[in-house]
Write a protein that holds these residues in place. Structure first.
Motif, PDB file in Angstrom:
ATOM      1  N   MET A 136     -18.620  18.962   3.220  1.00 24.11           N
ATOM      2  CA  MET A 136     -18.733  17.679   3.246  1.00 24.11           C
ATOM      3  C   MET A 136     -17.978  16.936   2.074  1.00 24.11           C
ATOM      4  N   ARG A 137     -18.183  17.472   0.922  1.00 25.59           N
ATOM      5  CA  ARG A 137     -17.424  16.962  -0.172  1.00 25.59           C
ATOM      6  C   ARG A 137     -16.049  17.072  -0.087  1.00 25.59           C
ATOM      7  N   LEU A 138     -15.311  17.841   0.643  1.00 27.04           N
ATOM      8  CA  LEU A 138     -13.950  17.910   0.827  1.00 27.04           C
ATOM      9  C   LEU A 138     -13.440  16.942   1.868  1.00 27.04           C
ATOM     10  N   LEU A 139     -14.436  16.477   2.669  1.00 25.89           N
ATOM     11  CA  LEU A 139     -14.031  15.496   3.791  1.00 25.89           C
ATOM     12  C   LEU A 139     -14.158  14.239   3.046  1.00 25.89           C
ATOM     13  N   LEU A 140     -15.037  13.883   2.074  1.00 23.54           N
ATOM     14  CA  LEU A 140     -15.238  12.884   1.398  1.00 23.54           C
ATOM     15  C   LEU A 140     -14.098  12.558   0.511  1.00 23.54           C
ATOM     16  N   ALA A 141     -13.588  13.533  -0.266  1.00 24.87           N
ATOM     17  CA  ALA A 141     -12.555  13.602  -1.143  1.00 24.87           C
ATOM     18  C   ALA A 141     -11.250  13.234  -0.310  1.00 24.87           C
ATOM     19  N   ARG A 142     -11.065  13.895   0.600  1.00 27.19           N
ATOM     20  CA  ARG A 142      -9.904  13.447   1.587  1.00 27.19           C
ATOM     21  C   ARG A 142      -9.951  12.125   2.129  1.00 27.19           C
ATOM     22  N   ALA A 143     -11.186  11.626   2.364  1.00 26.79           N
ATOM     23  CA  ALA A 143     -11.380  10.249   2.859  1.00 26.79           C
ATOM     24  C   ALA A 143     -11.043   9.189   1.766  1.00 26.79           C
ATOM     25  N   GLY A 144     -11.402   9.501   0.511  1.00 27.60           N
ATOM     26  CA  GLY A 144     -11.007   8.793  -0.756  1.00 27.60           C
ATOM     27  C   GLY A 144      -9.595   8.659  -1.234  1.00 27.60           C
ATOM     28  N   VAL A 145      -8.989   9.811  -1.050  1.00 23.95           N
ATOM     29  CA  VAL A 145      -7.541   9.906  -1.235  1.00 23.95           C
ATOM     30  C   VAL A 145      -6.703   9.126  -0.487  1.00 23.95           C
ATOM     31  N   ALA A 146      -6.975   9.334   0.949  1.00 23.31           N
ATOM     32  CA  ALA A 146      -6.383   8.381   2.347  1.00 23.31           C
ATOM     33  C   ALA A 146      -6.698   7.089   1.909  1.00 23.31           C
ATOM     34  N   LEU A 147      -7.926   6.656   1.716  1.00 23.77           N
ATOM     35  CA  LEU A 147      -8.017   5.175   1.285  1.00 23.77           C
ATOM     36  C   LEU A 147      -7.247   4.653   0.352  1.00 23.77           C
ATOM     37  N   LEU A 148      -6.966   5.538  -0.813  1.00 28.09           N
ATOM     38  CA  LEU A 148      -6.319   5.023  -1.854  1.00 28.09           C
ATOM     39  C   LEU A 148      -4.631   4.928  -1.742  1.00 28.09           C
ATOM     40  N   VAL A 149      -4.432   5.898  -0.804  1.00 24.98           N
ATOM     41  CA  VAL A 149      -3.002   5.955  -0.409  1.00 24.98           C
ATOM     42  C   VAL A 149      -2.511   4.559   0.207  1.00 24.98           C
ATOM     43  N   VAL A 150      -3.546   4.295   1.458  1.00 29.53           N
ATOM     44  CA  VAL A 150      -3.355   3.247   2.141  1.00 29.53           C
ATOM     45  C   VAL A 150      -3.332   1.789   1.634  1.00 29.53           C
ATOM     46  N   SER A 151      -4.364   1.800   0.350  1.00 32.03           N
ATOM     47  CA  SER A 151      -4.443   0.466  -0.148  1.00 32.03           C
ATOM     48  C   SER A 151      -3.180   0.280  -1.286  1.00 32.03           C
ATOM     49  N   LEU A 152      -2.563   1.164  -1.617  1.00 31.30           N
ATOM     50  CA  LEU A 152      -1.225   1.212  -2.662  1.00 31.30           C
ATOM     51  C   LEU A 152      -0.121   1.030  -1.965  1.00 31.30           C
ATOM     52  N   VAL A 153       0.028   1.489  -0.768  1.00 34.75           N
ATOM     53  CA  VAL A 153       1.259   1.515  -0.028  1.00 34.75           C
ATOM     54  C   VAL A 153       2.183   0.111  -0.001  1.00 34.75           C
ATOM     55  N   ASN A 154       1.331  -0.926   0.200  1.00 36.95           N
ATOM     56  CA  ASN A 154       2.187  -2.100   0.199  1.00 36.95           C
ATOM     57  C   ASN A 154       1.784  -3.141  -1.301  1.00 36.95           C
ATOM     58  N   CYS A 155       1.923  -2.300  -2.261  1.00 35.74           N
ATOM     59  CA  CYS A 155       1.641  -3.029  -3.525  1.00 35.74           C
ATOM     60  C   CYS A 155       2.953  -3.716  -4.061  1.00 35.74           C
ATOM     61  N   THR A 156       4.149  -3.379  -3.302  1.00 37.23           N
ATOM     62  CA  THR A 156       5.356  -4.010  -3.894  1.00 37.23           C
ATOM     63  C   THR A 156       5.964  -4.562  -2.858  1.00 37.23           C
ATOM     64  N   ALA A 157       6.705  -5.809  -3.172  1.00 40.67           N
ATOM     65  CA  ALA A 157       7.515  -6.432  -2.291  1.00 40.67           C
ATOM     66  C   ALA A 157       8.865  -7.083  -2.883  1.00 40.67           C
ATOM     67  N   TRP A 158       9.600  -7.454  -2.106  1.00 34.34           N
ATOM     68  CA  TRP A 158      10.784  -8.222  -2.434  1.00 34.34           C
ATOM     69  C   TRP A 158      10.773  -9.341  -2.880  1.00 34.34           C
ATOM     70  N   HIS A 159      11.307  -9.767  -4.201  1.00 36.15           N
ATOM     71  CA  HIS A 159      11.176 -11.002  -4.824  1.00 36.15           C
ATOM     72  C   HIS A 159      12.537 -11.603  -5.158  1.00 36.15           C
ATOM     73  N   ALA A 160      12.828 -12.966  -4.829  1.00 35.86           N
ATOM     74  CA  ALA A 160      14.029 -13.398  -5.188  1.00 35.86           C
ATOM     75  C   ALA A 160      14.223 -13.335  -6.691  1.00 35.86           C
ATOM     76  N   THR A 161      15.362 -13.138  -7.138  1.00 41.79           N
ATOM     77  CA  THR A 161      15.547 -13.162  -8.781  1.00 41.79           C
ATOM     78  C   THR A 161      16.734 -14.259  -8.713  1.00 41.79           C
ATOM     79  N   GLN A 162      16.911 -14.848  -9.922  1.00 43.31           N
ATOM     80  CA  GLN A 162      17.870 -15.653 -10.725  1.00 43.31           C
ATOM     81  C   GLN A 162      18.705 -14.774 -11.770  1.00 43.31           C
ATOM     82  N   ALA A 163      18.186 -13.577 -11.924  1.00 45.77           N
ATOM     83  CA  ALA A 163      18.807 -12.919 -13.116  1.00 45.77           C
ATOM     84  C   ALA A 163      20.263 -12.329 -12.848  1.00 45.77           C
ATOM     85  N   PRO A 164      21.085 -12.416 -13.827  1.00 45.58           N
ATOM     86  CA  PRO A 164      22.237 -11.796 -13.774  1.00 45.58           C
ATOM     87  C   PRO A 164      22.243 -10.354 -13.228  1.00 45.58           C
ATOM     88  N   LEU A 165      23.390 -10.284 -12.581  1.00 44.22           N
ATOM     89  CA  LEU A 165      23.537  -8.730 -11.892  1.00 44.22           C
ATOM     90  C   LEU A 165      23.546  -7.588 -12.877  1.00 44.22           C
TER      91      LEU A 165
END
Length: 94
Positions: A1-30
């Motif tokens: 049961m603990r293994l199942l909960l641990a896997r579920a916790g890791v899966a939830l963490l991965v899913v929540s962090l997948v879309n943490c980055t996005a493309w943002h327009a920048t005016q910085a010189p190349l």
């Protein structure tokens, strides 16, 4: 049961962090974006993304694309309409 909960916790963490980055327009010189992952949109509407290897004063930007087919792309900077870089989007984090 603990293994199942641990896997579920890791899966939830991965899913929540997948879309943490996005493309943002920048005016910085190349030259300041060298070594970072960027996406370039040309005036013709074509998008290219990769790591900016070199941006010289002669008007050329060199992108190293290492996705499905590794390649090097040289872009004339006069044709660039928009430059975006990858950044953390606080609105997407949990």
């Amino acid at each position: 049961m603990r293994l199942l909960l641990a896997r579920a916790g890791v899966a939830l963490l991965v899913v929540s962090l997948v879309n943490c980055t996005a493309w943002h327009a920048t005016q910085a010189p190349l030259s300041e974006l060298e070594g970072k992952k960027i996406r370039v949109t040309t005036k013709g509407g074509e998008r290219q993304e990769g790591e900016l290897v070199d941006a010289d004063s002669l008007g050329l930007a060199v992108l190293h694309r290492s996705f499905a087919k590794p390649s090097v792309l040289i872009i004339d900077t006069t044709t660039i309409a928009k430059v975006e870089n990858r950044a953390i989007s606080t609105g997407r984090t949990v």
